[in-house]
Design a protein around this motif. Structure first.
Motif, PDB file in Angstrom:
ATOM      1  N   VAL A 145       0.847  -1.192   0.000  1.00 51.42           N
ATOM      2  CA  VAL A 145       0.000   0.000   0.000  1.00 51.42           C
ATOM      3  C   VAL A 145       0.884   1.243   0.000  1.00 51.42           C
ATOM      4  CG1 VAL A 145      -1.918  -1.157   1.169  1.00 51.42           C
ATOM      5  CG2 VAL A 145      -0.174  -0.003   2.518  1.00 51.42           C
ATOM      6  N   LYS A 146       0.249   2.405  -0.125  1.00 46.80           N
ATOM      7  CA  LYS A 146       0.963   3.678  -0.086  1.00 46.80           C
ATOM      8  C   LYS A 146       0.827   4.291   1.303  1.00 46.80           C
ATOM      9  CE  LYS A 146       0.057   4.498  -4.942  1.00 46.80           C
ATOM     10  NZ  LYS A 146      -0.637   5.337  -5.924  1.00 46.80           N
ATOM     11  N   ALA A 147       1.885   4.990   1.715  1.00 46.44           N
ATOM     12  CA  ALA A 147       1.868   5.640   3.029  1.00 46.44           C
ATOM     13  C   ALA A 147       2.558   6.996   2.927  1.00 46.44           C
ATOM     14  CB  ALA A 147       2.572   4.769   4.061  1.00 46.44           C
ATOM     15  N   TRP A 148       2.174   7.894   3.829  1.00 45.92           N
ATOM     16  CA  TRP A 148       2.811   9.205   3.923  1.00 45.92           C
ATOM     17  C   TRP A 148       2.846   9.611   5.379  1.00 45.92           C
ATOM     18  CZ3 TRP A 148       0.295  14.162   4.952  1.00 45.92           C
ATOM     19  CH2 TRP A 148       1.156  15.255   4.815  1.00 45.92           C
ATOM     20  N   GLN A 149       4.033  10.026   5.840  1.00 46.80           N
ATOM     21  CA  GLN A 149       4.128  10.524   7.204  1.00 46.80           C
ATOM     22  C   GLN A 149       3.702  11.982   7.208  1.00 46.80           C
ATOM     23  OE1 GLN A 149       7.946  10.470   9.242  1.00 46.80           O
ATOM     24  NE2 GLN A 149       6.872  10.221  11.185  1.00 46.80           N
ATOM     25  N   GLY A 201       3.680  13.477  12.458  1.00 49.54           N
ATOM     26  CA  GLY A 201       4.349  12.265  12.910  1.00 49.54           C
ATOM     27  C   GLY A 201       3.529  11.013  12.657  1.00 49.54           C
ATOM     28  N   ASP A 202       2.181  11.161  12.591  1.00 48.90           N
ATOM     29  CA  ASP A 202       1.327  10.027  12.251  1.00 48.90           C
ATOM     30  C   ASP A 202       1.531   9.666  10.781  1.00 48.90           C
ATOM     31  OD1 ASP A 202       0.201  10.001  14.781  1.00 48.90           O
ATOM     32  OD2 ASP A 202      -1.610  11.082  14.179  1.00 48.90           O
ATOM     33  N   TYR A 203       0.964   8.552  10.384  1.00 47.52           N
ATOM     34  CA  TYR A 203       1.032   8.112   8.989  1.00 47.52           C
ATOM     35  C   TYR A 203      -0.366   7.986   8.416  1.00 47.52           C
ATOM     36  CZ  TYR A 203       5.989   6.976   9.129  1.00 47.52           C
ATOM     37  OH  TYR A 203       7.352   7.059   9.198  1.00 47.52           O
ATOM     38  N   LEU A 204      -0.518   8.398   7.149  1.00 50.29           N
ATOM     39  CA  LEU A 204      -1.719   8.119   6.391  1.00 50.29           C
ATOM     40  C   LEU A 204      -1.430   6.885   5.557  1.00 50.29           C
ATOM     41  CD1 LEU A 204      -2.822  11.601   4.966  1.00 50.29           C
ATOM     42  CD2 LEU A 204      -3.361  10.561   7.170  1.00 50.29           C
ATOM     43  N   ILE A 205      -2.329   5.926   5.610  1.00 46.50           N
ATOM     44  CA  ILE A 205      -2.207   4.708   4.826  1.00 46.50           C
ATOM     45  C   ILE A 205      -3.323   4.739   3.796  1.00 46.50           C
ATOM     46  CG2 ILE A 205      -2.150   2.185   4.880  1.00 46.50           C
ATOM     47  CD1 ILE A 205       0.109   3.560   6.510  1.00 46.50           C
ATOM     48  N   TYR A 206      -2.926   4.709   2.526  1.00 47.52           N
ATOM     49  CA  TYR A 206      -3.870   4.785   1.410  1.00 47.52           C
ATOM     50  C   TYR A 206      -4.209   3.376   0.947  1.00 47.52           C
ATOM     51  CZ  TYR A 206      -5.733   6.207  -3.159  1.00 47.52           C
ATOM     52  OH  TYR A 206      -6.527   6.408  -4.254  1.00 47.52           O
ATOM     53  N   LEU A 207      -5.430   2.950   1.236  1.00 50.44           N
ATOM     54  CA  LEU A 207      -5.870   1.600   0.895  1.00 50.44           C
ATOM     55  C   LEU A 207      -6.781   1.587  -0.327  1.00 50.44           C
ATOM     56  CD1 LEU A 207      -6.615   0.495   4.541  1.00 50.44           C
ATOM     57  CD2 LEU A 207      -4.635  -0.156   3.161  1.00 50.44           C
ATOM     58  N   GLY A 208      -7.130   2.744  -0.825  1.00 53.70           N
ATOM     59  CA  GLY A 208      -8.016   2.867  -1.978  1.00 53.70           C
ATOM     60  C   GLY A 208      -8.632   4.245  -2.007  1.00 53.70           C
TER      61      GLY A 208
END
Length: 84
Positions: A10-14, A58-65
Protein backbone atom coordinates in the motif's frame (compact mmCIF):
# COMPACT_ATOMS: atom_id res chain seq x y z
CA UNK A 1 6.18 5.76 -0.30
CA UNK A 2 5.21 2.15 -0.76
CA UNK A 3 5.01 -0.04 2.31
CA UNK A 4 4.20 -3.65 2.99
CA UNK A 5 1.30 -4.36 5.31
CA UNK A 6 1.26 -8.11 5.87
CA UNK A 7 1.25 -9.46 2.31
CA UNK A 8 -0.34 -6.32 0.84
CA UNK A 9 1.59 -3.39 -0.66
CA UNK A 10 0.00 0.00 0.00
CA UNK A 11 0.96 3.68 -0.09
CA UNK A 12 1.87 5.64 3.03
CA UNK A 13 2.81 9.21 3.92
CA UNK A 14 4.13 10.52 7.20
CA UNK A 15 2.23 13.66 8.17
CA UNK A 16 4.69 16.56 8.21
CA UNK A 17 5.17 20.09 7.02
CA UNK A 18 7.49 19.54 4.09
CA UNK A 19 8.58 21.82 1.30
CA UNK A 20 9.31 18.88 -1.01
CA UNK A 21 6.65 18.00 -3.59
CA UNK A 22 4.00 15.73 -2.13
CA UNK A 23 3.23 12.33 -3.56
CA UNK A 24 0.46 12.52 -6.15
CA UNK A 25 -2.19 10.84 -3.97
CA UNK A 26 -1.39 13.11 -1.01
CA UNK A 27 -1.47 16.24 -3.19
CA UNK A 28 -4.87 15.08 -4.51
CA UNK A 29 -6.21 14.93 -0.92
CA UNK A 30 -5.18 18.56 -0.38
CA UNK A 31 -6.35 19.73 -3.82
CA UNK A 32 -9.79 18.18 -3.33
CA UNK A 33 -9.98 19.59 0.22
CA UNK A 34 -10.29 16.08 1.63
CA UNK A 35 -7.61 17.06 4.13
CA UNK A 36 -6.34 20.42 5.32
CA UNK A 37 -4.18 21.85 8.08
CA UNK A 38 -6.21 22.92 11.10
CA UNK A 39 -6.05 26.75 11.19
CA UNK A 40 -6.06 26.70 15.02
CA UNK A 41 -3.44 23.96 15.41
CA UNK A 42 -0.82 23.70 12.68
CA UNK A 43 0.30 20.31 14.02
CA UNK A 44 -3.08 18.76 13.18
CA UNK A 45 -4.27 17.58 9.79
CA UNK A 46 -8.07 17.49 9.57
CA UNK A 47 -10.28 15.54 7.16
CA UNK A 48 -13.52 16.53 5.46
CA UNK A 49 -16.79 15.14 6.80
CA UNK A 50 -16.71 12.35 4.21
CA UNK A 51 -13.66 10.85 5.94
CA UNK A 52 -13.83 12.48 9.36
CA UNK A 53 -11.10 12.52 11.97
CA UNK A 54 -7.67 14.02 12.19
CA UNK A 55 -3.97 13.17 12.22
CA UNK A 56 -1.04 14.72 14.06
CA UNK A 57 2.40 15.53 12.68
CA UNK A 58 4.35 12.26 12.91
CA UNK A 59 1.33 10.03 12.25
CA UNK A 60 1.03 8.11 8.99
CA UNK A 61 -1.72 8.12 6.39
CA UNK A 62 -2.21 4.71 4.83
CA UNK A 63 -3.87 4.78 1.41
CA UNK A 64 -5.87 1.60 0.90
CA UNK A 65 -8.02 2.87 -1.98
CA UNK A 66 -9.88 5.88 -3.30
CA UNK A 67 -12.15 6.24 -0.27
CA UNK A 68 -10.19 4.22 2.28
CA UNK A 69 -7.51 6.16 4.16
CA UNK A 70 -6.40 5.18 7.65
CA UNK A 71 -4.44 7.18 10.20
CA UNK A 72 -2.00 5.27 12.37
CA UNK A 73 0.59 6.31 14.91
CA UNK A 74 4.30 6.28 14.16
CA UNK A 75 4.77 3.59 16.82
CA UNK A 76 2.21 1.29 15.19
CA UNK A 77 3.63 2.03 11.73
CA UNK A 78 7.11 0.98 12.85
CA UNK A 79 5.71 -2.20 14.37
CA UNK A 80 3.39 -3.31 11.53
CA UNK A 81 4.75 -1.92 8.24
CA UNK A 82 7.91 -2.39 6.17
CA UNK A 83 9.11 0.40 3.86
CA UNK A 84 9.88 -0.89 0.38
Amino acid sequence: MQVKMGERIVKAWQVKHDEAPLEEWVQHLFDQQICFWNPRDNEQLRFSLMFGGAARVGDYLIYLGKSDIKVISEKRFNREFTIL
